[in-house]
Design an enzyme around this catalytic site. Structure first.
Site, mmCIF file in Angstrom:
data_model
loop_
_atom_site.group_PDB
_atom_site.id
_atom_site.type_symbol
_atom_site.label_atom_id
_atom_site.label_comp_id
_atom_site.label_asym_id
_atom_site.label_seq_id
_atom_site.Cartn_x
_atom_site.Cartn_y
_atom_site.Cartn_z
ATOM 1 N N TYR A 299 -3.430 -1.873 -5.455
ATOM 2 C CA TYR A 299 -4.863 -1.668 -5.654
ATOM 3 C C TYR A 299 -5.085 -0.274 -6.209
ATOM 4 O O TYR A 299 -4.495 0.687 -5.725
ATOM 5 C CB TYR A 299 -5.617 -1.830 -4.329
ATOM 6 C CG TYR A 299 -7.102 -1.546 -4.432
ATOM 7 C CD1 TYR A 299 -7.949 -2.410 -5.145
ATOM 8 C CD2 TYR A 299 -7.670 -0.427 -3.827
ATOM 9 C CE1 TYR A 299 -9.308 -2.160 -5.237
ATOM 10 C CE2 TYR A 299 -9.042 -0.167 -3.917
ATOM 11 C CZ TYR A 299 -9.849 -1.036 -4.629
ATOM 12 O OH TYR A 299 -11.204 -0.779 -4.722
ATOM 13 N N ASP B 61 -0.123 6.278 -8.511
ATOM 14 C CA ASP B 61 -1.388 6.294 -7.791
ATOM 15 C C ASP B 61 -1.072 6.661 -6.346
ATOM 16 O O ASP B 61 -0.654 5.820 -5.555
ATOM 17 C CB ASP B 61 -2.072 4.928 -7.888
ATOM 18 C CG ASP B 61 -3.416 4.906 -7.163
ATOM 19 O OD1 ASP B 61 -3.765 5.926 -6.528
ATOM 20 O OD2 ASP B 61 -4.105 3.873 -7.228
ATOM 21 N N LYS C 11 -8.653 10.159 -0.868
ATOM 22 C CA LYS C 11 -8.469 10.070 0.581
ATOM 23 C C LYS C 11 -8.105 11.422 1.227
ATOM 24 O O LYS C 11 -8.976 12.279 1.333
ATOM 25 C CB LYS C 11 -7.498 8.936 0.902
ATOM 26 C CG LYS C 11 -8.105 7.610 0.374
ATOM 27 C CD LYS C 11 -7.468 6.321 0.786
ATOM 28 C CE LYS C 11 -8.352 5.166 0.327
ATOM 29 N NZ LYS C 11 -7.767 4.196 -0.560
#
Ligand SMILES: *Cc1c(COP(=O)(O)O)cnc(C)c1O
Length: 425
Positions: free
Chosen positions: A143, A238, A266
């Site tokens: 994702y 990522d 995050k």
């Protein structure tokens, strides 16, 4: 009796689609009414009805220090008192950028944005602008946020052309994205042999943690690095979850593989909206205002958000934080082993550092293709059993759990015992 939670959700569903601002929060995969949180401190969250939960979601990754760490809260308060946003450069951006560049392999420059989605979206545009190529490659099960060209699933048959995985994504956009399975060297080689010289970038979660925890064999990642290098394709790691979570150098340092571009989110914002993407000066010089690839943001490099990120990284630098996180993770793993063995149906535990996944299926899982669809159903009583016992884990079988610096060994044991009860039925 209507609880405050239920009442809030009822109100929310009238004015917010599905009652939530991010779909997985709606508990659709596990059933029931989502908890509205009213406050949080350390390892605990408290819902609108005043019930307290031991939290292993940690806002899906950012809260490596736990909730409302006093150092982070103070930094945010101090920054906010000086100004909420300037729309002009500020010192916090420089300080955070210096830390990120120093920590991450191969990074010379970094650009701050406001979310992980923005980071990956911008990284893709940068790669296309820098290479003059249009195709990108992603892996099923990874994702990368919700930008159009990344909401793409594998097509059927031999053709690797992607299909939109969301309504609203034009098929013509998705056609520029190739989707490969993880852990499949033959398919990867075949794609590069066929059209490697047309691929701008390959994007991968080097530690895929959004569909279970699909830990890759380092050889697969190394092959990916080799093939991308040979064809002039940029490799994007990522690291929105893994960056500053598995160590200061993310998965790149863990595996000894340096990507061309890395994306962050995050942890880097310590709970405030921050994303970032970076690479070598040679790659980053393509970004405006230095180069022709446009990317901007009204709130990018926001002083309050920078302060939260900076405070988080400073705390991580002290107190042997990653040693402690590894110890907690190792404790969880060893205490879970007998519990999972005794469970009625096959299950396992996958872990890297402070990221863990309870796999409600047997065997080693390295690609989305071998994920067991039945795990979702089996997870429902596990999730609710833990919730009833005052433990909050992700409301989906395919999401990971996060440990933070404020979890104690006793709390790890409490989790293991509760899970044991729940799995015993
Ligand atoms: C969470 C996540 C994103 C998206 O970040 P947002 O801040 O939710 O937009 C991108 N990539 C990975 C690997 C993620 O885990």
């Amino acid at each position: 009796m209507t609880t405050t939670n239920a009442a809030l959700f009822e109100r929310a569903t009238r004015v917010i689609p599905g009652g939530v601002d991010s779909p997985v929060r709606a508990f659709r995969a596990v059933g029931g009414t989502p908890k509205f949180f009213a406050s949080a401190q350390g390892a605990y969250v408290t819902d609108a009805d005043g019930k307290k939960y031991l939290d292993f979601v940690g806002s899906w990754g950012p809260l490596i220090l736990g909730h409302s760490h006093p150092v982070a809260v103070k930094a945010v308060q101090d920054a906010a008192a000086l100004g909420m946003t300037y729309g002009a450069p500020c010192k916090g951006e420089v300080e955070l950028a210096e830390r990120v560049v120093a920590a991450y392999p191969g990074l010379e420059q970094v650009r701050f944005v406001s979310s992980g989605t923005e980071a990956t979206m911008s990284a893709i545009r940068l790669a296309r602008g820098a290479t003059g190529r249009d195709l990108i490659v992603k892996f099923s099960g990874c994702y990368h946020g919700h930008a159009d060209h990344l909401l793409v699933a594998a097509g059927s048959g031999l053709v690797t052309h992607g299909q939109p995985s969301s309504a609203g994504v034009p098929a013509d956009f998705a056609a520029l994205t190739r989707v490969l399975p993880l852990d499949d060297e033959a398919k990867l080689k075949a794609l590069f042999a066929a059209e490697g010289n047309k691929v701008a970038a390959v994007i991968i979660e080097p530690i895929p943690a959004n569909n279970g925890l699909l830990l890759q064999r380092p050889e697969f990642l190394k092959l990916l690095r080799k093939l991308t290098q040979e064809s002039g394709t940029l490799l994007i790691f990522d690291e929105v979850i893994s960056g500053f979570r598995v160590g200061f150098g993310g998965a790149a340092a863990l595996y000894g593989i340096t990507p061309d571009i890395a994306t962050f989110g995050k942890v880097i914002g310590g709970g405030l909206p921050v994303g970032a993407y970076g690479g070598s000066r040679a790659v980053m010089k393509h970004i405006a205002p230095e180069g022709p690839v446009y990317q901007a943001g009204t709130l990018s490099g926001n002083p309050v958000a920078m302060a939260a990120g900076l405070a988080t990284l400073k705390v991580l630098e002290q107190d042997k934080a990653f040693v402690r996180l590894e110890e907690l993770g190792a404790q969880l793993e060893s205490e879970l082993a007998p519990v999972l063995k005794a469970a009625k149906s096959p299950c396992g535990f996958v872990r890297v550092g402070s990221i863990g996944w309870i796999a409600l299926q047997a065997g080693t899982v390295r690609s989305a293709e071998v994920l067991d669809n039945g795990a979702g159903e089996r997870y429902k009583p596990v999730f609710h059993g833990l919730l009833d016992r005052g433990i909050y884990v992700a409301p989906s079988a395919y999401e990971v759990m996060f440990l933070s610096l404020v979890h104690t060994p006793a709390e790890i044991t409490r989790f293991t015992q509760a899970l044991g009860e729940v799995l015993a039925g």
